[in-house]
Scaffold this motif. Structure first.
Motif, mmCIF file in Angstrom:
data_model
loop_
_atom_site.group_PDB
_atom_site.id
_atom_site.type_symbol
_atom_site.label_atom_id
_atom_site.label_comp_id
_atom_site.label_asym_id
_atom_site.label_seq_id
_atom_site.Cartn_x
_atom_site.Cartn_y
_atom_site.Cartn_z
ATOM 1 N N LYS A 171 41.854 23.562 47.235
ATOM 2 C CA LYS A 171 41.647 23.650 45.794
ATOM 3 C C LYS A 171 41.474 25.098 45.348
ATOM 4 N N ALA A 172 40.759 25.889 46.149
ATOM 5 C CA ALA A 172 40.574 27.303 45.798
ATOM 6 C C ALA A 172 41.901 28.040 45.816
ATOM 7 N N ALA A 173 42.721 27.796 46.846
ATOM 8 C CA ALA A 173 44.039 28.435 46.915
ATOM 9 C C ALA A 173 44.903 28.005 45.739
ATOM 10 N N ALA A 174 44.810 26.732 45.376
ATOM 11 C CA ALA A 174 45.599 26.212 44.249
ATOM 12 C C ALA A 174 45.199 26.877 42.938
ATOM 13 N N ARG A 175 43.908 26.960 42.683
ATOM 14 C CA ARG A 175 43.440 27.560 41.434
ATOM 15 C C ARG A 175 43.762 29.056 41.378
ATOM 16 N N ALA A 176 43.662 29.737 42.512
ATOM 17 C CA ALA A 176 44.017 31.156 42.551
ATOM 18 C C ALA A 176 45.496 31.338 42.265
ATOM 19 N N LEU A 177 46.325 30.488 42.853
ATOM 20 C CA LEU A 177 47.768 30.575 42.633
ATOM 21 C C LEU A 177 48.119 30.239 41.188
ATOM 22 N N ARG A 178 47.437 29.251 40.624
ATOM 23 C CA ARG A 178 47.650 28.881 39.222
ATOM 24 C C ARG A 178 47.447 30.091 38.309
ATOM 25 N N MET A 179 46.415 30.879 38.583
ATOM 26 C CA MET A 179 46.146 32.079 37.796
ATOM 27 C C MET A 179 47.236 33.127 38.016
ATOM 28 N N ALA A 180 47.621 33.324 39.271
ATOM 29 C CA ALA A 180 48.548 34.403 39.617
ATOM 30 C C ALA A 180 49.957 34.183 39.077
ATOM 31 N N VAL A 181 50.436 32.937 39.054
ATOM 32 C CA VAL A 181 51.811 32.674 38.607
ATOM 33 C C VAL A 181 51.936 32.612 37.087
ATOM 34 N N THR A 182 50.809 32.603 36.390
ATOM 35 C CA THR A 182 50.834 32.491 34.939
ATOM 36 C C THR A 182 51.453 33.730 34.297
ATOM 37 N N PRO A 183 52.434 33.566 33.423
ATOM 38 C CA PRO A 183 53.029 34.719 32.737
ATOM 39 C C PRO A 183 52.016 35.417 31.831
ATOM 40 N N ASP A 184 52.108 36.728 31.761
ATOM 41 C CA ASP A 184 51.290 37.528 30.852
ATOM 42 C C ASP A 184 52.239 38.264 29.909
ATOM 43 N N GLU A 185 52.257 37.850 28.653
ATOM 44 C CA GLU A 185 53.199 38.413 27.688
ATOM 45 C C GLU A 185 53.001 39.917 27.491
ATOM 46 N N ARG A 186 51.803 40.413 27.748
ATOM 47 C CA ARG A 186 51.537 41.834 27.554
ATOM 48 C C ARG A 186 52.318 42.705 28.531
ATOM 49 N N LEU A 187 52.807 42.104 29.607
ATOM 50 C CA LEU A 187 53.613 42.854 30.574
ATOM 51 C C LEU A 187 55.040 43.073 30.085
ATOM 52 N N GLY A 188 55.442 42.343 29.064
ATOM 53 C CA GLY A 188 56.785 42.509 28.527
ATOM 54 C C GLY A 188 57.880 42.199 29.530
ATOM 55 N N GLY A 189 57.601 41.250 30.428
ATOM 56 C CA GLY A 189 58.597 40.877 31.425
ATOM 57 C C GLY A 189 58.721 41.839 32.588
ATOM 58 N N LYS A 190 57.814 42.819 32.661
ATOM 59 C CA LYS A 190 57.854 43.794 33.750
ATOM 60 C C LYS A 190 56.851 43.434 34.826
ATOM 61 N N PRO A 191 57.009 43.941 36.033
ATOM 62 C CA PRO A 191 56.058 43.654 37.093
ATOM 63 C C PRO A 191 54.694 44.269 36.804
ATOM 64 N N ALA A 192 53.648 43.587 37.246
ATOM 65 C CA ALA A 192 52.289 44.117 37.117
ATOM 66 C C ALA A 192 52.037 45.090 38.264
ATOM 67 N N SER A 193 52.675 46.266 38.164
ATOM 68 C CA SER A 193 52.596 47.242 39.247
ATOM 69 C C SER A 193 52.797 48.644 38.701
ATOM 70 N N THR A 194 52.053 49.600 39.230
ATOM 71 C CA THR A 194 52.244 51.004 38.833
ATOM 72 C C THR A 194 53.546 51.568 39.376
ATOM 73 N N LYS A 195 54.107 50.876 40.391
ATOM 74 C CA LYS A 195 55.380 51.333 40.982
ATOM 75 C C LYS A 195 56.564 51.008 40.093
ATOM 76 N N GLY A 196 56.392 50.030 39.214
ATOM 77 C CA GLY A 196 57.504 49.587 38.388
ATOM 78 C C GLY A 196 58.299 48.470 39.004
ATOM 79 N N SER A 197 58.008 48.143 40.267
ATOM 80 C CA SER A 197 58.657 47.028 40.951
ATOM 81 C C SER A 197 57.759 46.585 42.093
ATOM 82 N N LEU A 198 57.987 45.362 42.558
ATOM 83 C CA LEU A 198 57.226 44.850 43.692
ATOM 84 C C LEU A 198 58.097 44.824 44.936
#
Length: 198
Positions: A171-198
């Motif tokens: 359940k903990a892994a599921a809830r963590a994954l649920r949070m991580a896969v959720t889109p964040d519109e503030r990213l503008g479709g870009k990766p959440a990374s200072t590198k600019g890519s993952l």
């Protein structure tokens, strides 16, 4: 994100024949048939709490034991999640959860970074829960993380009942994954990374 975040993966070997379909934007529906009762129960819980629709049909060499079925199911679920994520752009990326279950408390943290790693700090007092060897839980999550491009940390902080320990980890892994896969519109479709890519 406008892309439909669904994927179907089939993997066939001399030991297992497994097909998995995931929908990252689902409602937690599960249709799981692995032939390992307690594992089915855990995957049903995983789907429900991650909100990832999960369809799993696994035909494995259970006349030997459940090892190949459990590990290979982790491989295919991981591959399906990774495929559904595409380039991993625009997602929250990190997720974490604490799950209490009666006397037990477990936590999970995940980074969807395409650099797979598993930290597993979970001990069981029994060799089996139902028809499933407890050592196979680590094998499942190792396969899931390795094939899903996840850095995944799972810890049981305390607990006594082995069923509770295992279920709280899923359940903990599921809830963590649920949070991580959720889109964040503030990213503008870009990766959440200072590198600019993952």
């Amino acid at each position: 994100m406008t892309k439909t975040r669904k994927s179907t993966i089939t993997r066939t070997t001399r030991e297992t024949d497994i097909t998995v379909t995931v929908n990252l934007d689902g409602t937690g529906k599960a249709n799981v048939q692995t032939g390992v009762g307690f594992f089915d129960h855990m995957l049903d819980s995983f789907a429900r709490h991650s909100f990832i629709d999960l369809d799993v049909k696994a035909d494995g060499d259970l006349h030997i034991d459940a090892h190949h079925t459990v590990e290979d199911t982790g491989i295919v679920i991981g591959q399906a999640i990774k495929d559904a994520l595409g380039d991993f752009a625009g997602i929250t990326r990190f997720g974490h959860a604490y799950i209490p279950m009666d006397e037990t408390l477990s936590r999970a943290s995940v980074d969807l970074c395409k650099r797979p790693y598993l930290v597993w700090k979970v001990d069981f007092r029994r060799d089996k829960i139902g028809d499933m060897d407890t050592e196979l839980f680590k094998e499942f999550f190792h396969a899931l993380a390795g094939n899903g491009g996840m850095c995944l940390h799972i810890e049981n902080l305390y607990g006594e009942n082995n069923h509770h320990i295992a279920e709280s980890c899923f359940k903990a892994a599921a809830r963590a994954l649920r949070m991580a896969v959720t889109p964040d519109e503030r990213l503008g479709g870009k990766p959440a990374s200072t590198k600019g890519s993952l």
